[in-house]
Each structure stands twice: as structure tokens, then as C-alpha cells.
Design an enzyme around this catalytic site. Sequence first.
Site, PDB file in Angstrom:
ATOM      1  N   GLN A 147     -19.455 -42.105 -22.052  1.00 58.31           N
ATOM      2  CA  GLN A 147     -18.812 -42.453 -20.785  1.00 58.31           C
ATOM      3  C   GLN A 147     -19.684 -42.018 -19.617  1.00 58.31           C
ATOM      4  OE1 GLN A 147     -15.232 -40.099 -21.749  1.00 58.31           O
ATOM      5  NE2 GLN A 147     -14.066 -41.979 -21.629  1.00 58.31           N
TER       6      GLN A 147
ATOM      7  N   VAL B 135     -22.883 -41.794 -17.085  1.00 51.77           N
ATOM      8  CA  VAL B 135     -23.796 -42.778 -16.509  1.00 51.77           C
ATOM      9  C   VAL B 135     -25.206 -42.204 -16.335  1.00 51.77           C
ATOM     10  CG1 VAL B 135     -21.991 -44.126 -15.390  1.00 51.77           C
ATOM     11  CG2 VAL B 135     -23.009 -42.205 -14.154  1.00 51.77           C
TER      12      VAL B 135
ATOM     13  N   HIS C 224     -19.654 -47.042 -19.622  1.00 50.01           N
ATOM     14  CA  HIS C 224     -19.392 -47.046 -18.182  1.00 50.01           C
ATOM     15  C   HIS C 224     -20.645 -47.389 -17.375  1.00 50.01           C
ATOM     16  CE1 HIS C 224     -15.557 -44.356 -18.616  1.00 50.01           C
ATOM     17  NE2 HIS C 224     -15.375 -45.585 -19.019  1.00 50.01           N
TER      18      HIS C 224
ATOM     19  N   CYS D 205     -24.373 -63.132  -9.485  1.00 49.05           N
ATOM     20  CA  CYS D 205     -24.772 -63.871 -10.691  1.00 49.05           C
ATOM     21  C   CYS D 205     -24.762 -62.994 -11.950  1.00 49.05           C
ATOM     22  CB  CYS D 205     -26.155 -64.494 -10.503  1.00 49.05           C
ATOM     23  SG  CYS D 205     -27.517 -63.309 -10.573  1.00 49.05           S
TER      24      CYS D 205
ATOM     25  N   CYS E 290     -31.123 -59.551  -5.078  1.00 43.54           N
ATOM     26  CA  CYS E 290     -31.141 -59.704  -6.535  1.00 43.54           C
ATOM     27  C   CYS E 290     -32.402 -60.452  -6.938  1.00 43.54           C
ATOM     28  CB  CYS E 290     -29.900 -60.490  -6.964  1.00 43.54           C
ATOM     29  SG  CYS E 290     -30.008 -61.196  -8.624  1.00 43.54           S
TER      30      CYS E 290
ATOM     31  N   THR F  82     -14.578 -35.016 -23.631  1.00 46.60           N
ATOM     32  CA  THR F  82     -13.831 -36.002 -22.847  1.00 46.60           C
ATOM     33  C   THR F  82     -12.397 -35.522 -22.642  1.00 46.60           C
ATOM     34  OG1 THR F  82     -12.823 -37.384 -24.561  1.00 46.60           O
ATOM     35  CG2 THR F  82     -15.151 -37.771 -24.069  1.00 46.60           C
ATOM     36  N   SER F  83     -11.794 -35.971 -21.561  1.00 41.10           N
ATOM     37  CA  SER F  83     -10.452 -35.510 -21.204  1.00 41.10           C
ATOM     38  C   SER F  83      -9.390 -36.123 -22.105  1.00 41.10           C
ATOM     39  CB  SER F  83     -10.156 -35.892 -19.759  1.00 41.10           C
ATOM     40  OG  SER F  83     -10.012 -37.299 -19.670  1.00 41.10           O
TER      41      SER F  83
ATOM     42  N   ASN G 290     -14.333 -29.782 -27.579  1.00 41.09           N
ATOM     43  CA  ASN G 290     -14.013 -29.749 -26.159  1.00 41.09           C
ATOM     44  C   ASN G 290     -13.909 -28.305 -25.685  1.00 41.09           C
ATOM     45  OD1 ASN G 290     -13.682 -31.458 -24.005  1.00 41.09           O
ATOM     46  ND2 ASN G 290     -11.687 -32.238 -24.661  1.00 41.09           N
ATOM     47  N   LEU G 291     -14.055 -28.127 -24.393  1.00 40.54           N
ATOM     48  CA  LEU G 291     -13.914 -26.795 -23.812  1.00 40.54           C
ATOM     49  C   LEU G 291     -12.460 -26.325 -23.959  1.00 40.54           C
ATOM     50  CD1 LEU G 291     -15.737 -24.780 -22.400  1.00 40.54           C
ATOM     51  CD2 LEU G 291     -15.204 -25.875 -20.230  1.00 40.54           C
TER      52      LEU G 291
HETATM   53 ZN   LIG Z   1     -28.000 -62.447  -8.505  1.00 33.75          ZN
END
Ligand SMILES: [Zn+2]
Length: 231
Positions: A88, A90, A106, A117, A133, A173-174, A198-199
Site C-alpha cells: 500500500q 507509494v 496505491h 489519456c 503529458c 497495515t491498519s 504489526n506494532l
Molecule cells: Zn495524456
Amino acid sequence: MEKIVILTGAGISAESGLGTFRDEGGLWAQHRIEDVATPDGFARNPAVVQKFYNARRVQAAQAQPNPAHTALTHLQRNWPGEVIIVTQNVDGLHEAAGSENVIHMHGTLAGALCTTCDHRWVAPPEMSVGEPCPACGGPTARPDVVWFGEMPYFMDLIYDHLANAAIFASIGTSGQVYPAAAFVHEATMSGARTVELNLDPSSGASSFDQVILGPASETVPRWVQKLLRES
Ligand SMILES: [Zn+2]
């Protein structure tokens, strides 16, 4: 050959110094989610959004992978079956640690997307409003990250992997955000053994066969070592 599917979230990047919107302090604290992480926010004020992601891009580029990332790369290289990493996050810390074929559900700070486009390209370090673009020339570039209210990427591919998983692990993750929160149910239906690292216990912790608590940089290397010993 047993396939392992791993979902990683903010908790694994937090130890590399990258905060999230749930943390106090840092980049997110200066902004409201609806201003910088929604399509409406971008439509209202693209300059603020580009500036926010430019700052996150710089921060992510300076961050280093931690022992949790490195351990997953080690698992990918040494497990006799396939190891699929779905993230998840980025940032590019899994790749920086040497992991391959990471599925960025994500999107990624490294990418730009044309809202006219749908063309995708490598984002420059600094994106500006009206950035053209390269495919259609339209001044409609945005960061290629999935915002709140948008559908995550690669869902069909992820569900295909979950349907064939022997082990499903959710790391940092949550467990609150769908569709990712439902991955454990899909994996369980496929007969996979499921584990959460997880923590703190997530809101979905009771859905997992096993829960391992602690910082990812400590729990993940131990979990990987155990898996490889038993393989
Ligand atoms: Zn474009």
C-alpha cells in the site's frame, strides 16, 4: 511449491522515517487529507497537491530500507516457491532493498499519470501544475498515486495471487481500509495460513491464524528466518 502473498503497509515504511496521515507531526500534519489526497482536492488546488507530493518524493528518495524490507528480499530470493509482495506504500523502499515485481496497489511517487489519456511515465523529481503529458501533450499530469475514493490498482491480479496462496502475511497495515482489509478473508477461503505482523493488533487481527506484535524491523526478519528454516 507454496506461494506466499505479503501485504505491506505504512508500518513497514514508518521505521524508515516515512510518516502517514495517521501520524502526528511531519508532512501530513500540515494538510487535510481532503485537500491533498482526493481527486476533488486536486481539482480545487493542483499546486498545493503537486507541492505536497514533490516533498514526499524527496523524502522517499532520501529514505533507506530497514531490516524488514531486507528480510522480505531475502525471503523472495530463498523461498522455494513464489513470494508476491503487494504494498500500500507509494515509496520505493521494497525495490531499494532489492525486491522484485512489487505490486503497488496505491501507485507510486515515482510515477506520473495523465488524467486526460491515462498515459503513465516516470515522474520528474519536481512536478508542476500544467506539466505536459508526453503522450497527448495535455497539461493534465498528476502523481500516479491512488487517492481516497479511488479504486486501488491491480485488484484482479492480487485476487488471483490470493486464490493460490499457501501463506498470507499482512505487515504493518491498519486493517481498516477496504479492499485490502478483506485480503485475509480471501486468503482464508483459499486455505492459506494467515499471519499478521504489526506494532499493535489491527482491527482485523482476530481474522488471522497468528498475530505477531512488535516493530516490523524486528518481527519480520525473525518470521522470515523461521519460515526458511521450516521450508
Ligand atoms: Zn495524456
